[in-house]
Enzyme design. Structure first.
Site, mmCIF file in Angstrom:
data_model
loop_
_atom_site.group_PDB
_atom_site.id
_atom_site.type_symbol
_atom_site.label_atom_id
_atom_site.label_comp_id
_atom_site.label_asym_id
_atom_site.label_seq_id
_atom_site.Cartn_x
_atom_site.Cartn_y
_atom_site.Cartn_z
ATOM 1 N N ARG A 17 0.857 -1.189 0.000
ATOM 2 C CA ARG A 17 0.000 0.000 0.000
ATOM 3 C C ARG A 17 0.889 1.234 0.000
ATOM 4 O O ARG A 17 2.046 1.186 0.396
ATOM 5 C CB ARG A 17 -0.938 0.034 1.203
ATOM 6 C CG ARG A 17 -0.247 0.274 2.544
ATOM 7 C CD ARG A 17 -1.274 0.690 3.606
ATOM 8 N NE ARG A 17 -0.714 0.806 4.936
ATOM 9 C CZ ARG A 17 -0.066 1.883 5.399
ATOM 10 N NH1 ARG A 17 0.141 2.925 4.611
ATOM 11 N NH2 ARG A 17 0.388 1.913 6.639
ATOM 12 N N ASN A 32 9.336 5.772 3.639
ATOM 13 C CA ASN A 32 8.795 6.591 4.720
ATOM 14 C C ASN A 32 9.506 7.933 4.751
ATOM 15 O O ASN A 32 10.223 8.278 3.818
ATOM 16 C CB ASN A 32 8.950 5.833 6.048
ATOM 17 C CG ASN A 32 7.762 6.005 6.958
ATOM 18 O OD1 ASN A 32 7.046 7.000 6.896
ATOM 19 N ND2 ASN A 32 7.524 5.031 7.816
ATOM 20 N N ASP A 91 10.577 6.930 11.520
ATOM 21 C CA ASP A 91 9.297 6.983 10.804
ATOM 22 C C ASP A 91 9.238 8.292 10.013
ATOM 23 O O ASP A 91 10.182 8.626 9.313
ATOM 24 C CB ASP A 91 8.157 6.840 11.809
ATOM 25 C CG ASP A 91 6.858 6.334 11.201
ATOM 26 O OD1 ASP A 91 6.548 6.697 10.056
ATOM 27 O OD2 ASP A 91 6.126 5.584 11.873
#
Length: 293
Positions: free
Chosen positions: A104, A150, A200
């Site tokens: 995704r 990310n 992240d």
């Protein structure tokens, strides 16, 4: 030497999101937009009033970018779409990676030229990629062999592009050509393989320092342009996910967090997981760029 930030962290929205992510600040509206990926929501937060509203976009939503008045560019599971923020209407644009049903789309941002950069994530094998979607409607494959594409961003001088691969615990730097939109000469900027947490989402300030949210790390870390940790912001939650600068002078750091996957005991130890946090700094962020299509 690492400094612990002296500014207090404030819980500004008890959102209890499953997977809060992708915050972007709208300087004209004085609103913070962010997503809750697994709850399929695009949020709009007003820090002046504390009000928060959202659009249910019907599927996972990994990233958003401003795309003109009352319009967002949205990266969902396998496609990009425009979201009308007055009507909530979604207009699909393109689809890719449909042949990888477990993949995704994940994090994304616009560069100063108005091109949208977004990446995918692969649950097992390094089958994720980084893409660039241009205002003329063309899609370009920019990087392959990633696990979770990310935290990305650009240095203030537009000469360096940063990309995070979270499971690899690395933030990479590339040479960036702002005219052509090309990247080259990948090298490791930050290596966290000796740590128990994972980089992240990130944001970059006007001094060229990188602020990276540390999944499973209870903190946000600020790195200098040489990749050295110089500042650590401790948080009351286990799963920080991303951050961005906002507020009147772009000196408020907003931090999204997650609650997904936590056990009951972990949630009790990290009660505010999924909430939105903010802290006032004396450091100025960079403006958010819009998609120019």
């Amino acid at each position: 030497m690492t400094e612990v930030l002296k500014y207090p962290v404030e819980n500004v929205l008890k959102a209890r999101a499953r997977l809060g992510e992708g915050p972007i600040w709208n300087s004209n509206q004085k609103l913070l937009y962010w997503v809750d990926i697994y709850n399929h929501r695009v949020h709009q937060f007003n820090p002046a009033t504390g009000d928060n509203s959202f659009f249910d976009v019907g599927d996972v939503v990994g990233a958003i970018a401003f795309a003109g008045e009352n319009r967002l560019l949205v990266a969902q599971r396998h496609h990009l779409a425009f979201l009308n923020t007055q009507t909530g209407l979604l207009t699909p644009i393109l689809e890719t990676e449909a042949e990888l049903p477990d993949n995704r789309f994940n994090d994304g941002k616009c560069d100063a030229q108005g091109r949208f950069w977004f990446g995918s994530m692969s649950p097992e094998k390094p089958q994720a990629s980084l893409y660039r979607y241009d205002p003329d409607g063309s899609l370009h494959l920019m990087e392959t062999g990633l696990t979770i594409s990310n935290g990305l961003g650009w240095s203030p001088d537009q000469n360096t592009f940063y990309l995070t691969d979270s499971p690899q615990q690395k933030i990479y730097a590339y040479d960036f050509n702002s005219v052509t939109g090309s990247i080259s000469n990948r090298r490791i900027f930050v290596d966290l393989t000796s740590e128990s947490f994972y980089p992240d989402g990130l944001t970059i300030d006007s001094e060229g320092y990188i602020w990276s949210a540390m999944w499973d790390g209870w903190c946000v870390i600020r790195f200098n342009p040489e990749g050295e940790e110089i500042l650590r912001i401790n948080l009351p939650v286990q799963l920080p996910t991303s951050c961005t600068f906002g507020g009147q002078d772009l000196q408020t750091l907003y931090i999204t967090t997650a609650s997904v996957g936590l056990s009951q005991a972990q949630i009790e130890n990290s009660f505010y997981s999924g909430d939105l946090f903010a802290l006032q700094t004396d450091i100025t962020g960079l403006p958010i760029y819009n998609f120019q299509g």
